[in-house]
Design a protein around this motif. Structure first.
Motif, PDB file in Angstrom:
ATOM      1  N   ILE A  24      39.936  58.524  53.758  1.00 38.71           N
ATOM      2  CA  ILE A  24      40.962  58.238  52.742  1.00 38.71           C
ATOM      3  C   ILE A  24      40.834  59.220  51.589  1.00 38.71           C
ATOM      4  CG2 ILE A  24      41.656  56.543  51.011  1.00 38.71           C
ATOM      5  CD1 ILE A  24      41.089  54.376  53.019  1.00 38.71           C
ATOM      6  N   LEU A  65      47.679  64.144  48.547  1.00 38.06           N
ATOM      7  CA  LEU A  65      49.040  63.624  48.468  1.00 38.06           C
ATOM      8  C   LEU A  65      49.400  63.380  47.002  1.00 38.06           C
ATOM      9  CD1 LEU A  65      51.413  62.375  50.219  1.00 38.06           C
ATOM     10  CD2 LEU A  65      50.335  60.174  49.736  1.00 38.06           C
ATOM     11  N   VAL A 110      44.364  61.125  50.555  1.00 35.99           N
ATOM     12  CA  VAL A 110      45.199  60.504  49.518  1.00 35.99           C
ATOM     13  C   VAL A 110      45.266  61.322  48.223  1.00 35.99           C
ATOM     14  CG1 VAL A 110      45.453  58.455  48.065  1.00 35.99           C
ATOM     15  CG2 VAL A 110      44.964  58.208  50.494  1.00 35.99           C
ATOM     16  N   LEU A 147      47.309  57.952  42.492  1.00 36.94           N
ATOM     17  CA  LEU A 147      46.876  58.420  43.817  1.00 36.94           C
ATOM     18  C   LEU A 147      45.748  59.432  43.685  1.00 36.94           C
ATOM     19  CD1 LEU A 147      50.223  58.745  45.801  1.00 36.94           C
ATOM     20  CD2 LEU A 147      48.449  57.017  46.020  1.00 36.94           C
ATOM     21  N   VAL A 163      42.418  57.812  43.161  1.00 35.96           N
ATOM     22  CA  VAL A 163      41.784  57.177  44.312  1.00 35.96           C
ATOM     23  C   VAL A 163      40.535  57.972  44.698  1.00 35.96           C
ATOM     24  CG1 VAL A 163      42.042  56.736  46.782  1.00 35.96           C
ATOM     25  CG2 VAL A 163      43.838  56.053  45.207  1.00 35.96           C
TER      26      VAL A 163
END
Lengths: 368, 660
Positions: free
Chosen positions: B19, B26, B23, B35, B38
């Motif tokens: 992840i 992105l 992420v 995001l 994260v």
């Protein structure tokens, strides 16, 4: 059950780590450094250094000009401030954290892990009743005990035959030696020691094994095992007549009810009868149903083939050793000596192979 | 339950790394702060899980849970507690787990303390870090899983390799890995800068503490490994140009070059592309080291075949990361803006020279290490490239580098004055010449080059001192002013002093040890005595002793100098029955910075023991040097001030060289 509960908690924690920033909005975005901060700090640094006199006024102003130039450039290209939240992608990531993460984790874990197996720390296992322990565990316990009390001769005497049975021959040799050292010498132990030495050498009665049998016979001339193996040694040395004499002597001295009688009789019949050598390598099953003459021919053929192959390509140390051993077992000492000399010549160019060959010959009871 | 929970934690770390590797990218593309953030929480959580996994494995080793294959193969219930813990990383699977734990630790540190980084840069850095982590988690889970269980566990383990049952194992691998893996951060920063297409002086400021930290640990790790080999292997050698040692030396050389070129970038915004390339190269060499050590390719090319999956997997990781980052570099480097300008003779110029020599030295080590492997793969011939090759290539490269070291800090930024710098170094030169003369007069034997090499080392040390003396205007102004200036001097300047002086100190140790080392080998019986370098060693006798998991033959030697007893030395031989092997425990006695060294060889049937006795003059300096260097690095690391390279303004217009 506890395990699955722990897994669930861990998965929840992992998912939470991904979800947490998604829910916090863009307030957190303000806490970030920029290039401009670095250059402003650099300007302050120049002022401090100039004040202390660590750099001259001319250098200081040149440095200020350079840094200001970088500051301007960074302002022009300063990263665009984060835009308002993108709801769609955030939801997709959140969904993945909630569903995809556990599925992925389980899909990787289940084929690899053993979730049904409990921990088995040693302290917990030591409290188990001993009869539930397999043989290996008992051996390990005795070995651990002997590690601490290496002079416990009785322990070694108990351990040695068990090790021999489980196929740990070199360890068995050591155990018998220790038993003899600490629990006293006896003909039986010497004979047993010789037997495992021979077994460790692949059935060949090496010089080392032979001397043990000789010591056993010195202690007790009627030691059956030692006498039997001395006969076998004579046969392997290419003296079948001596072997036959040894075994015949055993049969004469022993009573009718000696348990080993049939075996020795069979061996005696073998050396006296067809002068049938043992098979050098494998093929025993195939040879079972043949007549003695056929079998003898088959073995001769195999040995000749091996000899021919080695004449063409002499690099195969194992092959040479096999050939020498085959001649020895067949009782052909002349040919064994010849093969030995040929082998030495064939590998003389390679020191490593030569050493290997000499070691192998030593193991066969021939001088290295 | 602990075994399975540890296993599952490792799997969760992989899932989080996957992840974390996507992420944030992105988020950076969409410019969404949440995001991008994260990356931060998942990096912290990933470290938590892999840390838990490591603790679980340690627990299994401590409680001797032989239902775990890794514990059965490498532990023994009678092993002392310390070695049960260090044994966790004294094997392939455990050491890879330590490797990824440290990788996650660095990721977590960036996440926790990277507040001064722009959001998108941090997101990119952590994403790249997670790519590396994902690759290695997969490697561990698929080919080297430490949590594999045994259905019917044996009652006793196979014990750890006796050579590793030593305090050195507690220190050396963690240090070395902190160094190796620490360079992953500079790699991630470089890849992030290339991905973002932005690179400037601020980048070098941000990456500085991470590079420095990795370099400090690598320096200490290598020095510690060398000392460990010195006292444990019993040959009295401290560096063997062994491929494993070379594998750690290469990233150190490249990392040292990186430290210096990042300095130029931070202060003068020059050498940007080169710095990025060095970041990539340094970590690539760390990966290569991991590959060489962990794939089994080193002992022989054929050992590769014994476990092809491991070697091939690491090779694939190696190709993807090195190939990928170099392609990224080729694609984006041309787009990076040109940096500051400088004249060839300037601080920048001297640092370029430093970089040239360090990278060339690194290349010679690379060739010497990999050429035999390549040759064996291609032709099947086995050759060994040893000390003579490295002494002839690496040695001559170091000499001009060391001569240049004192000049660097004395040259001004942008355009320097070599003659003025030389004048200021006259004092250092005089001291060095005096040292040469004294050493020459004092010694009657040994290589003729040795006094010159010592002179060079003294020149490096004196040059480092001169630099600081110049900066605080010692003897030129009132002592009070000098003191004030010294207090105001950035700690990084003191760091330079220690690091450069450490180099000289280590060189003195190396030269003295190799030139005036005395050795005595003899079969000795109790009561015999031997004389080495003015010391008399009397063999008092030997006793047998039972250790926790070994038997030990302990010998005692009384040492006396000029008839005066100065102590006893007790070298021993330990026999470990579980593995059926034995180790030699050498006895060391320090006399100042020199050492006496006794190790035992074979024991004859008549009780005579083969004894090797060495006198190693100034040998401890070999390791004091790196410790000084690390101390310098630590001082520099603690200096949180900004670095400014104040350029010397041109007096007359002069043609300038472009930076790249």
């Amino acid at each position: 059950m506890t395990l699955w509960f722990v897994f669930a908690m861990m998965t929840a924690a992992a998912a939470f780590a991904v979800l947490w920033p998604l829910g916090r909005g863009s307030r957190a975005a303000l806490a970030q450094g920029t290039e401009a901060t670095v250059y402003k700090d650099q300007l302050a640094e120049v002022d401090r250094d100039a004040e202390l006199g660590l750099i001259g006024p001319a250098e200081a102003s040149a440095a200020r000009v350079e840094i200001s130039r970088r500051l301007l450039a960074s302002d022009e290209a300063e990263r665009a401030a984060p835009v308002a939240a993108r709801r769609g992608p955030r939801r997709a990531v959140a969904l993945f954290a909630l569903i995809g993460l556990p599925v992925l984790a389980l899909a990787i874990y289940l084929p690899l892990g053993s979730p049904l197996q409990d921990d088995q720390p040693l302290t917990a296992r030591k409290q188990e009743p001993p009869q539930s322990q397999p043989l290996d565990a008992l051996i390990a316990q005795v070995e651990a005990h002997l590690e601490k009390n290496p002079t416990d001769g009785r322990g070694w005497a108990v351990l040695a035959p068990v090790l021999a049975k489980t196929g740990r021959l070199p360890d068995a040799v050591r155990a018998y030696r220790n038993a003899i050292t600490y629990a006293g010498d006896s003909a039986e132990r010497r004979a047993d020691l010789g037997e495992v030495i021979a077994a460790a050498a692949g059935g060949v009665i090496t010089d080392e094994a032979k001397s043990e049998f000789e010591r056993a016979v010195k202690l007790n001339p009627n030691e059956a095992k030692a006498n039997y193996f001395l006969g076998l040694a004579a046969e392997q040395d290419g003296r079948p007549k001596d072997a036959a004499a040894t075994w015949r002597g055993m049969l004469e001295k022993a009573g009718q009810d000696a348990p080993w009688r049939p075996m020795v009789q069979a061996q005696l019949a073998r050396v006296e009868g067809a002068k049938m050598p043992d098979l050098p390598e494998g093929a025993a099953a195939a040879a079972q149903n043949m007549s003695p003459a056929e079998r003898s021919a088959m073995i001769q053929g195999m040995v000749d083939k091996l000899a021919a192959k080695l004449k063409q390509n002499g690099d195969d140390v194992d092959g040479w050793l096999r050939l020498v051993r085959a001649y020895m077992v067949m009782g052909d000492a002349e040919k064994a000596k010849g093969a030995q000399a040929e082998a030495r010549q064939a590998v003389s160019g390679n020191a490593e192979r030569l050493k290997q060959l000499n070691d192998g010959l030593k193991n066969l009871g021939l001088d290295g | 339950m602990i075994a399975e929970a540890g296993h599952y934690a490792l799997v969760l770390a992989l899932a989080l790394a996957l992840i974390q590797s996507t992420v944030p990218l992105l988020g950076a593309r969409l410019n969404d702060a949440a995001l991008m953030n994260v990356s931060r929480s998942s990096a912290l959580a990933q470290f938590l899980f892999v840390g838990a996994s490591f603790v679980a494995l340690t627990w299994l080793h401590v409680t001797s849970d032989f239902s775990v294959l890794n514990v059965y193969e490498n532990s023994h219930s009678m092993k002392p507690l310390l070695y049960k813990i260090t044994g966790v990383w004294g094997n392939h699977e455990g050491s890879m787990l330590l490797w990824v734990s440290i990788l996650a630790l660095f990721g977590a540190l960036v996440a926790a303390f990277g507040n001064n980084l722009p959001l998108s840069l941090r997101a990119h850095v952590l994403a790249v870090q997670a790519w590396i982590a994902s690759a290695f988690y997969l490697f561990i889970l698929i080919t080297s899983n430490p949590f594999v269980r045994i259905a019917n566990p044996p009652i006793e383990g196979r014990d750890l390799n006796p050579v590793l049952q030593d305090i050195g194992l507690a220190v050396h691998p963690p240090m070395l890995y902190l160094g190796y893996v620490g360079f992953s951060i500079s790699f991630s920063f470089a890849a992030a800068a290339l991905l973002e297409g932005r690179l400037d002086a601020a980048w070098a400021r941000w990456v500085r503490p991470w590079t420095l930290m990795a370099w400090i640990f690598l320096t200490l790790g290598i020095a510690m490994g060398s000392y460990w080999a010195y006292y444990e292997l019993g040959w009295g050698g401290w560096w063997f140009w062994d491929p494993v040692e070379n594998a750690s030396l290469m990233p150190w050389l490249a990392g040292t070059a990186l430290l210096h070129s990042a300095l130029v970038m931070e202060k003068r915004n020059a050498l940007k592309v080169w710095t990025i390339l060095l970041s990539i190269l340094t970590f690539s060499l760390s990966l290569l080291g991991t590959f060489l050590v962990r794939s089994g390719v080193l002992t022989s090319v054929h050992a590769f075949a014994t476990d092809p999956s491991r070697g091939v997997f690491i090779l694939a990781i190696l190709c993807v990361f090195i190939g990928g980052s170099l392609s990224l570099f080729a694609w984006r480097a041309s787009a990076l803006k040109q940096g500051g300008l400088f004249a060839p003779i300037s601080r920048e110029g001297s640092l370029v020279l430093n970089n040239l020599f360090l990278t060339t030295a690194c290349a010679t080590v690379f060739v010497g290490t990999l050429y035999p492997l390549a040759l064996e793969v291609l032709t099947g011939d086995k050759i060994s490239v040893g000390a003579p090759f490295f002494n002839l290539t690496f040695g001559p490269l170091m000499v001009p580098l060391l001569i240049a070291v004192p000049f660097g800090p004395l040259l001004a930024w942008k355009r320097g004055d070599l003659i003025a710098a030389s004048q200021r170094l006259i004092a250092a030169g005089v001291v060095a010449l005096l040292a040469v003369a004294v050493v020459w007069a004092w010694t009657t034997r040994g290589a003729a080059l040795a006094p010159l090499a010592i002179g060079l080392a003294v020149f490096v040390i004196a040059g480092a001192l001169v630099d600081v003396a110049e900066r605080i205007a010692l003897f030129r102004t009132a002592p009070a002013i000098s003191l004030r200036r010294a207090a105001g001097l950035p700690r990084s300047a003191w760091g330079t002093l220690f690091a450069h002086a450490g180099l000289g100190v280590a060189l003195i140790g190396i030269v003295c040890e190799t030139t005036w080392n005395s050795e005595h080998i003899a079969a000795m019986k109790p009561g015999d005595s031997a004389k080495v370098a003015g010391y008399e060693f009397k063999f008092d006798g030997a006793t047998q002793r039972q250790g926790p998991n070994y038997r030990e033959l302990l010998t005692k030697f009384s040492v006396s100098a000029d008839g005066r007893a100065i102590g006893a030395m007790t070298p021993s031989k330990r026999t470990f029955t579980t593995r059926g092997s034995s180790t030699t425990e050498a006895a060391l006695m320090s006399r100042g910075v020199s050492q006496l060294y006794i190790s035992l060889g074979d024991i004859a049937a008549d009780g005579a023991v083969t004894v090797r006795i060495y006198h190693k003059p100034f040998v401890l300096l070999i390791w004091f040097g790196p410790v000084l260097m690390a101390l310098g690095g630590l001082l520099s690391l603690s200096d949180r001030r900004l670095r400014v390279g104040a350029p010397k303004p041109a007096r007359a217009p002069r043609a300038l060289q472009p930076a790249e």
